[in-house]
Each structure stands twice: as structure tokens, then as C-alpha cells.
Design an enzyme around this catalytic site. Structure first.
Site, PDB file in Angstrom:
ATOM      1  N   ASP A  51     -14.728   2.804 -15.184  1.00 50.18           N
ATOM      2  CA  ASP A  51     -14.347   3.197 -13.827  1.00 50.18           C
ATOM      3  C   ASP A  51     -14.948   2.177 -12.875  1.00 50.18           C
ATOM      4  O   ASP A  51     -16.176   2.080 -12.745  1.00 50.18           O
ATOM      5  CB  ASP A  51     -14.886   4.600 -13.534  1.00 50.18           C
ATOM      6  CG  ASP A  51     -14.495   5.107 -12.148  1.00 50.18           C
ATOM      7  OD1 ASP A  51     -14.103   4.293 -11.285  1.00 50.18           O
ATOM      8  OD2 ASP A  51     -14.623   6.322 -11.914  1.00 50.18           O
ATOM      9  N   ILE A  52     -14.106   1.402 -12.211  1.00 53.04           N
ATOM     10  CA  ILE A  52     -14.613   0.301 -11.389  1.00 53.04           C
ATOM     11  C   ILE A  52     -15.318   0.765 -10.127  1.00 53.04           C
ATOM     12  O   ILE A  52     -15.911  -0.052  -9.414  1.00 53.04           O
ATOM     13  CB  ILE A  52     -13.485  -0.692 -11.004  1.00 53.04           C
ATOM     14  CG1 ILE A  52     -12.383   0.006 -10.203  1.00 53.04           C
ATOM     15  CG2 ILE A  52     -12.940  -1.386 -12.237  1.00 53.04           C
ATOM     16  CD1 ILE A  52     -11.367  -0.954  -9.617  1.00 53.04           C
ATOM     17  N   ASN A  78      -5.930  -5.155  -9.154  1.00 50.92           N
ATOM     18  CA  ASN A  78      -4.700  -4.377  -9.229  1.00 50.92           C
ATOM     19  C   ASN A  78      -4.938  -2.874  -9.162  1.00 50.92           C
ATOM     20  O   ASN A  78      -4.077  -2.132  -8.690  1.00 50.92           O
ATOM     21  CB  ASN A  78      -3.964  -4.721 -10.532  1.00 50.92           C
ATOM     22  CG  ASN A  78      -2.862  -3.741 -10.855  1.00 50.92           C
ATOM     23  OD1 ASN A  78      -1.825  -3.697 -10.189  1.00 50.92           O
ATOM     24  ND2 ASN A  78      -3.087  -2.919 -11.870  1.00 50.92           N
ATOM     25  N   TYR A 144      -3.752   5.584   1.792  1.00 49.60           N
ATOM     26  CA  TYR A 144      -3.402   4.518   0.852  1.00 49.60           C
ATOM     27  C   TYR A 144      -2.940   3.276   1.609  1.00 49.60           C
ATOM     28  O   TYR A 144      -3.387   2.157   1.345  1.00 49.60           O
ATOM     29  CB  TYR A 144      -2.307   5.006  -0.091  1.00 49.60           C
ATOM     30  CG  TYR A 144      -1.746   3.939  -1.006  1.00 49.60           C
ATOM     31  CD1 TYR A 144      -2.356   3.648  -2.211  1.00 49.60           C
ATOM     32  CD2 TYR A 144      -0.590   3.233  -0.651  1.00 49.60           C
ATOM     33  CE1 TYR A 144      -1.841   2.676  -3.052  1.00 49.60           C
ATOM     34  CE2 TYR A 144      -0.067   2.261  -1.485  1.00 49.60           C
ATOM     35  CZ  TYR A 144      -0.692   1.984  -2.687  1.00 49.60           C
ATOM     36  OH  TYR A 144      -0.175   1.012  -3.515  1.00 49.60           O
ATOM     37  N   ALA A 146      -3.599   2.438   4.649  1.00 53.28           N
ATOM     38  CA  ALA A 146      -4.720   1.842   5.378  1.00 53.28           C
ATOM     39  C   ALA A 146      -5.572   0.972   4.464  1.00 53.28           C
ATOM     40  O   ALA A 146      -6.053  -0.092   4.867  1.00 53.28           O
ATOM     41  CB  ALA A 146      -5.562   2.938   6.018  1.00 53.28           C
ATOM     42  N   LYS A 148      -4.533  -0.718   1.954  1.00 50.24           N
ATOM     43  CA  LYS A 148      -3.794  -1.945   1.670  1.00 50.24           C
ATOM     44  C   LYS A 148      -3.793  -2.882   2.876  1.00 50.24           C
ATOM     45  O   LYS A 148      -3.861  -4.108   2.721  1.00 50.24           O
ATOM     46  CB  LYS A 148      -2.368  -1.603   1.233  1.00 50.24           C
ATOM     47  CG  LYS A 148      -2.293  -0.839  -0.075  1.00 50.24           C
ATOM     48  CD  LYS A 148      -2.995  -1.574  -1.202  1.00 50.24           C
ATOM     49  CE  LYS A 148      -2.861  -0.861  -2.528  1.00 50.24           C
ATOM     50  NZ  LYS A 148      -3.525  -1.578  -3.640  1.00 50.24           N
TER      51      LYS A 148
END
Length: 243
Positions: A51-52, A78, A144, A146, A148
């Protein structure tokens, strides 16, 4: 090559594209089973279930990449999640999860990979969204969107900050791509299918995208002949963002 979110969709297609070109790839994701499926039959793909967003994740990714691959030429940020809700329905946990995955994790993974990317004069590819281009809106998906928009700002700033290191930073901004992400976010299958049919009629190119459509561009912008491309945001959306 390091690709986060490599267990499905665009991440999986990108890992396949790089591996099929003979490149060694490390894919990172939360599901060991999904990563194994991506790597199946392709010896060039290495996997790291992780989990990053967890403490120490960035260091673990970079250390694993250098141990398994020997270098980092390309970092593809990604991994992303969406939690559909309008403003009155937003819950703090869902908001913070999107920010942690879509924005904070790429910041610190890129930071940790800087020395390795400097050594190779590498490329960072941030996965944005064509929904964040210009004045388009994404009702019910504002957080979401925001994240990006913020990632686009990072792309532009990092391209200038890191140019002296020989590192390029580019954003690829997919439009509507049939990855099933909405299903994983909780959208019923019938509603998802109806959405794809409806949006296809609005896209000038007449169809939604495939993960392979986006993977081709990610591979292309990281290739040596694209060396003068830096700081760019590339919408790959069948011209939807122009309507």
C-alpha cells in the site's frame, strides 16, 4: 521501470507494454493476487505487494526497484482511487483516502526516487485525468478531480525544478477508459454499462478508451525520441475535453 497500481487497468496494460518491449518492470499494488496475474507469463515483470500510502512505502519501492532492476529509468505514478459522492455526502475517510493515494503518495515516491532518476536521466509520468483539463467538471467526483488538478500542477512545477538533473516530468491525462474503476468504487454493473454507452455517444471519437490506448502513450512519452517533451499534459480522451 516502476509502475504503481500495476494490478489492473492502465497499470497492467503499461506493465505489459514495457515488458513486451524487453524492459524490466516493477509493479506495485495492494493486491498480491492481482499483481501476480499481471506478471503471469512475463519474466520481465517483478511484483511488490504494498500500500503506497503507508509509512515507509516510498523507501520500500525504491529499494526493491534498485535491488531487482538495478536502476530506475521511469516512474509511472498511476495508482489512484475514486470515491463517488456529492458534497453533502462526502465523508472524511473517503476524502483523505483519495488525497493520500492520488496526491501524497506520488509526491513522496517521486522524492525518494530522485537520486535514482538523476543517475539515469529518467522520466516521471503522472497519470492525470482529462476531466481536470480546462473548465470541465466532474459532478459527484470532485475530490478525485481536485487531486488530479493538483497532480497537474506538480507535473508543471517538477518539470522545471528537476530539469537541471536531466529528469523529465510529463502527465498523461486519460479520458473515460473502461478499466472497471467505477465498479471497484461501488457503482452497480448495470449503471456502469449504461454510463459507458451514454458517454460513448458524447465522445467525438465515438468510443471510450482502452487501457492499451493509454499504455501506448505512456511508453511513447518515456522513449528517447520524446526527449524534448517536458512539463506537458497530454489528454488522451477521443477529444472529449474539447467538447
Amino acid at each position: 521501470m516502476v509502475i504503481t497500481g500495476g494490478g489492473s487497468g492502465i497499470g497492467r496494460a503499461t506493465a505489459h507494454a514495457f515488458a513486451d518491449a524487453g524492459e524490466a518492470v516493477l509493479i506495485v499494488g495492494r493486491s498480491a493476487e492481482a499483481l501476480a496475474e499481471t506478471a503471469r507469463g512475463r519474466d520481465h515483470i517483478h511484483v511488490l505487494p504494498l500500500d503506497i500510502t503507508t509509512p515507509g512505502a516510498a523507501a520500500a519501492v525504491v529499494e526493491t526497484a534498485l535491488r531487482e532492476l538495478g536502476r530506475i529509468d521511469v516512474l509511472v505514478n498511476n495508482a489512484g482511487i475514486a470515491r463517488y459522492a456529492d458534497l453533502p455526502s462526502l465523508e472524511r475517510e473517503a476524502v483523505e483516502a483519495q488525497i493520500a493515494t492520488n496526491l501524497v503518495a506520488p509526491v513522496f515516491l517521486t522524492q525518494r526516487a530522485l537520486d535514482a532518476l538523476t543517475d539515469t536521466k529518467g522520466v516521471v509520468v503522472n497519470l492525470s485525468s482529462s476531466g481536470s483539463v480546462g473548465l470541465r467538471t466532474m459532478p459527484g467526483n470532485a475530490v478525485y478531480c481536485a487531486t488530479k488538478v493538483a497532480l497537474d500542477a506538480l507535473t508543471r512545477n517538477w518539470s522545471v525544478e528537476l530539469a537541471s538533473r536531466g529528469i523529465r516530468v510529463v502527465a498523461v491525462a486519460p479520458g473515460v477508459v473502461d478499466t472497471g474503476v467505477a465498479l471497484r468504487a461501488g457503482m452497480p454493473e448495470a449503471e456502469y454499462d449504461a454510463f459507458l454507452k451514454r458517454i460513448s455517444a458524447q465522445i467525438p471519437s465515438g468510443r471510450v478508451g482502452t487501457p492499451e490506448d493509454i499504455a501506448w502513450w505512456i511508453v511513447t512519452v518515456t522513449a528517447a525520441p520524446s526527449g524534448y517533451l517536458n512539463g506537458a499534459l497530454l489528454p488522451v480522451d477521443g477529444a472529449l475535453s474539447l467538447t
